[in-house]
Write a protein that holds these residues in place. Structure first.
Motif, PDB file in Angstrom:
ATOM      1  N   ARG A 154      -3.686  11.768  -4.190  1.00 58.38           N
ATOM      2  CA  ARG A 154      -4.187  11.299  -5.474  1.00 58.38           C
ATOM      3  C   ARG A 154      -5.697  11.489  -5.564  1.00 58.38           C
ATOM      4  O   ARG A 154      -6.230  11.883  -6.607  1.00 58.38           O
ATOM      5  CB  ARG A 154      -3.850   9.818  -5.702  1.00 58.38           C
ATOM      6  CG  ARG A 154      -4.185   9.367  -7.120  1.00 58.38           C
ATOM      7  CD  ARG A 154      -3.892   7.913  -7.362  1.00 58.38           C
ATOM      8  NE  ARG A 154      -5.009   7.064  -6.970  1.00 58.38           N
ATOM      9  CZ  ARG A 154      -5.381   5.953  -7.609  1.00 58.38           C
ATOM     10  NH1 ARG A 154      -4.703   5.542  -8.661  1.00 58.38           N
ATOM     11  NH2 ARG A 154      -6.383   5.232  -7.181  1.00 58.38           N
ATOM     12  N   GLN A 155      -6.382  11.217  -4.450  1.00 57.90           N
ATOM     13  CA  GLN A 155      -7.832  11.396  -4.451  1.00 57.90           C
ATOM     14  C   GLN A 155      -8.189  12.863  -4.679  1.00 57.90           C
ATOM     15  O   GLN A 155      -9.121  13.185  -5.413  1.00 57.90           O
ATOM     16  CB  GLN A 155      -8.428  10.850  -3.150  1.00 57.90           C
ATOM     17  CG  GLN A 155      -8.322   9.330  -3.103  1.00 57.90           C
ATOM     18  CD  GLN A 155      -8.660   8.709  -1.756  1.00 57.90           C
ATOM     19  OE1 GLN A 155      -8.231   7.605  -1.496  1.00 57.90           O
ATOM     20  NE2 GLN A 155      -9.370   9.394  -0.901  1.00 57.90           N
TER      21      GLN A 155
ATOM     22  N   ASP B  99      -3.145  -1.246  -3.379  1.00 55.07           N
ATOM     23  CA  ASP B  99      -2.030  -0.337  -3.086  1.00 55.07           C
ATOM     24  C   ASP B  99      -2.465   1.119  -3.032  1.00 55.07           C
ATOM     25  O   ASP B  99      -1.742   1.958  -2.506  1.00 55.07           O
ATOM     26  CB  ASP B  99      -0.872  -0.530  -4.090  1.00 55.07           C
ATOM     27  CG  ASP B  99      -1.274  -0.309  -5.526  1.00 55.07           C
ATOM     28  OD1 ASP B  99      -2.476  -0.317  -5.805  1.00 55.07           O
ATOM     29  OD2 ASP B  99      -0.378  -0.120  -6.369  1.00 55.07           O
ATOM     30  N   TRP B 100      -3.647   1.443  -3.560  1.00 55.23           N
ATOM     31  CA  TRP B 100      -4.160   2.807  -3.478  1.00 55.23           C
ATOM     32  C   TRP B 100      -5.347   2.890  -2.524  1.00 55.23           C
ATOM     33  O   TRP B 100      -6.184   3.787  -2.649  1.00 55.23           O
ATOM     34  CB  TRP B 100      -4.550   3.315  -4.863  1.00 55.23           C
ATOM     35  CG  TRP B 100      -3.379   3.745  -5.686  1.00 55.23           C
ATOM     36  CD1 TRP B 100      -2.839   3.107  -6.754  1.00 55.23           C
ATOM     37  CD2 TRP B 100      -2.567   4.917  -5.491  1.00 55.23           C
ATOM     38  NE1 TRP B 100      -1.753   3.798  -7.234  1.00 55.23           N
ATOM     39  CE2 TRP B 100      -1.561   4.914  -6.493  1.00 55.23           C
ATOM     40  CE3 TRP B 100      -2.584   5.965  -4.568  1.00 55.23           C
ATOM     41  CZ2 TRP B 100      -0.587   5.925  -6.596  1.00 55.23           C
ATOM     42  CZ3 TRP B 100      -1.619   6.967  -4.676  1.00 55.23           C
ATOM     43  CH2 TRP B 100      -0.643   6.944  -5.676  1.00 55.23           C
TER      44      TRP B 100
ATOM     45  N   ILE C  75      -2.120   8.547  -1.055  1.00 55.15           N
ATOM     46  CA  ILE C  75      -3.470   8.124  -1.426  1.00 55.15           C
ATOM     47  C   ILE C  75      -4.428   9.311  -1.391  1.00 55.15           C
ATOM     48  O   ILE C  75      -5.196   9.555  -2.324  1.00 55.15           O
ATOM     49  CB  ILE C  75      -3.950   6.997  -0.492  1.00 55.15           C
ATOM     50  CG1 ILE C  75      -3.127   5.725  -0.725  1.00 55.15           C
ATOM     51  CG2 ILE C  75      -5.437   6.730  -0.686  1.00 55.15           C
ATOM     52  CD1 ILE C  75      -3.422   4.607   0.257  1.00 55.15           C
TER      53      ILE C  75
ATOM     54  N   GLN D 137       0.821  -1.206   0.000  1.00 52.30           N
ATOM     55  CA  GLN D 137       0.000   0.000   0.000  1.00 52.30           C
ATOM     56  C   GLN D 137       0.855   1.256   0.000  1.00 52.30           C
ATOM     57  O   GLN D 137       1.881   1.322   0.655  1.00 52.30           O
ATOM     58  CB  GLN D 137      -0.895  -0.022   1.240  1.00 52.30           C
ATOM     59  CG  GLN D 137      -1.844   1.151   1.342  1.00 52.30           C
ATOM     60  CD  GLN D 137      -2.286   1.378   2.767  1.00 52.30           C
ATOM     61  OE1 GLN D 137      -2.677   0.447   3.461  1.00 52.30           O
ATOM     62  NE2 GLN D 137      -2.196   2.614   3.217  1.00 52.30           N
ATOM     63  N   LYS D 138       0.427   2.268  -0.741  1.00 50.35           N
ATOM     64  CA  LYS D 138       1.094   3.564  -0.739  1.00 50.35           C
ATOM     65  C   LYS D 138       0.825   4.266   0.602  1.00 50.35           C
ATOM     66  O   LYS D 138      -0.186   4.011   1.259  1.00 50.35           O
ATOM     67  CB  LYS D 138       0.558   4.423  -1.878  1.00 50.35           C
ATOM     68  CG  LYS D 138       0.699   3.812  -3.275  1.00 50.35           C
ATOM     69  CD  LYS D 138       2.097   3.982  -3.819  1.00 50.35           C
ATOM     70  CE  LYS D 138       2.170   3.696  -5.313  1.00 50.35           C
ATOM     71  NZ  LYS D 138       1.960   2.279  -5.687  1.00 50.35           N
TER      72      LYS D 138
END
Lengths: 130, 282
Positions: free
Chosen positions: A12-13, B183-184, A9, A3-4
């Protein structure tokens, strides 16, 4: 699959909902995402480019000065931000992957989490009038 | 490793006849290892009754996932904190601007509370480090997750089994096509392949749009997250204070009808005990 970090995350969202071209890299400068407005300027969908190490993305769009002299990787705002953990800005020319030459201005910010850990950086950019 | 729920309610303690089956106390979970170690996750109002069962225990470790009021309100009523024979260690998320003690003092001091933090006899505070560390026999991983304020999800391994805890978690925030890739996805590494996942299930899918960004999940998102993470058993947690027992059962059944999950699904109930054992070897 790992997981990032949550900060990437969430960024990016956020980027996914913005109308500003936004480009996201992880702690070692690997490109992990750019949004639809950035796809328009860069000339290719992120799904087609995918993740790219810094050495690749820093050359694939051929960043250059106005006279065509290549802009070295270490002078790109995002590379400065990752290396020096500080905001950076600059303007230069790129060759979009659809063949268009564009003059862009970039502002990059580091993403630093609790415990002073750099998890990545985000850059927003605009096309400048030619 | 045994896991007992002492408080399953979200946001606000909600005692009453309509919440008697699943409970009205706010978040608190007891974890016991086979070597006798005692971990307490979160200090909601459920911790008061737990404290009365810990006579004879010399050390208790309390892990705070975050410092919202419903997760610390029971601290002042936790008997071991006032008992000189017990050493209590509190692990809580630290920020760069002030330390854990300063943040807890906002509640544990007048006028909000009559006893000062400094007057508690054998209290040791630890900033909860992101990453993995050991607390006695427990292997603990704390990773930041999507919830307003700094909040960690907890993964606890002991005796060959794994518990994941994300009482307050909104992994679907801003994700149009949730769930996408692990992963996201916030919390994925905390929950991946866990034997037991205690996860936020505060809202119905119909209620969620009015609460986007509040840091909690719709039941459908909770189920989808559990499926993505490949957990073996999902226990829904942090029930909305406006949901009575009948509402919780109806909404859970409706969500399960919409979102198929391969794992067992249980509504988190105050007093429930889950015994986690290492997988047997053929």
């Amino acid at each position: 699959m790992s997981q990032k970090p949550i900060e990437l995350i969430l960024m990016r969202q956020l980027a996914s909902s913005l109308a500003m071209p936004t480009f996201l890299v992880d702690h070692d400068g690997t490109l992990v995402f750019y949004n639809e407005p950035a796809e328009h300027l860069l000339g290719m969908r992120f799904d087609e480019t995918g993740e790219m190490p810094v050495g690749q993305w820093a050359t694939v769009w051929q960043p250059a000065e106005a006279d065509g002299t290549p802009r070295p990787v270490e002078r790109l705002p995002l590379a400065i931000t990752i290396a020096e953990r500080r905001p950076a800005r600059g303007d230069f020319w790129i060759h979009a992957l659809d063949g268009t030459r564009r003059h862009i201005e970039v502002t990059a910010l580091p993403l630093i989490r609790v415990a002073d850990e750099l998890v990545g950086a985000v850059a927003v950019f605009w096309e400048l009038p030619s | 490793m045994n896991v007992r729920l002492w408080g399953t309610r979200g946001s606000l303690a909600s005692p009453g006849s309509d919440t008697a089956r699943y409970g009205g106390n706010t978040s608190c979970v007891e974890v016991r290892g086979s070597a006798g170690g005692v971990l307490v996750i979160d200090a909601g109002t459920g911790i008061r009754r737990l404290g009365r069962t810990l006579a004879g225990v010399a050390r208790v470790d309390v892990l705070l996932s975050h410092l919202h009021m419903d997760h610390i309100q029971g601290l002042g009523f936790f008997a071991p904190l006032h008992d000189r024979s017990v050493e209590t260690h509190i692990w809580g998320p630290a920020r760069s601007v002030d330390d854990l003690a300063a943040r807890l003092r906002r509640y544990l001091s007048p006028p909000l509370f009559p006893v000062h933090l400094r007057d508690l006899p054998r209290l040791v505070l630890h900033p909860l480090p992101a990453g993995t560390f050991d607390v006695g026999e427990f292997h603990v991983t704390a990773e930041p997750v999507c919830h307003p304020g700094f909040t960690v999800g907890l993964r606890i391994a002991a005796d060959g089994a794994t518990l994941a805890y994300m009482s307050d978690h909104e992994p679907a925030l801003g994700v149009a096509d949730f769930p996408t890739a692990g992963d996201w996805t916030s919390g994925y590494d905390v929950a991946r392949d866990a034997d037991l996942l205690l996860h936020d299930a505060q809202y119905s899918l119909a209620e969620y749009p009015d609460h986007v960004g509040w840091g909690h999940s719709a039941l459908d998102h909770t189920l989808a997250f559990a499926r993505l993470a490949g957990v073996k058993h999902l226990v829904t947690f942090h029930h909305d204070p406006w949901h009575g027992d009948d509402d919780i059962e109806r909404l859970t059944a409706e969500a399960c009808a919409r979102v198929a999950v391969p794992c067992k699904v249980t509504v988190g109930a105050e007093g429930a005990l889950f015994e986690l054992a290492a997988p047997s070897r053929a």
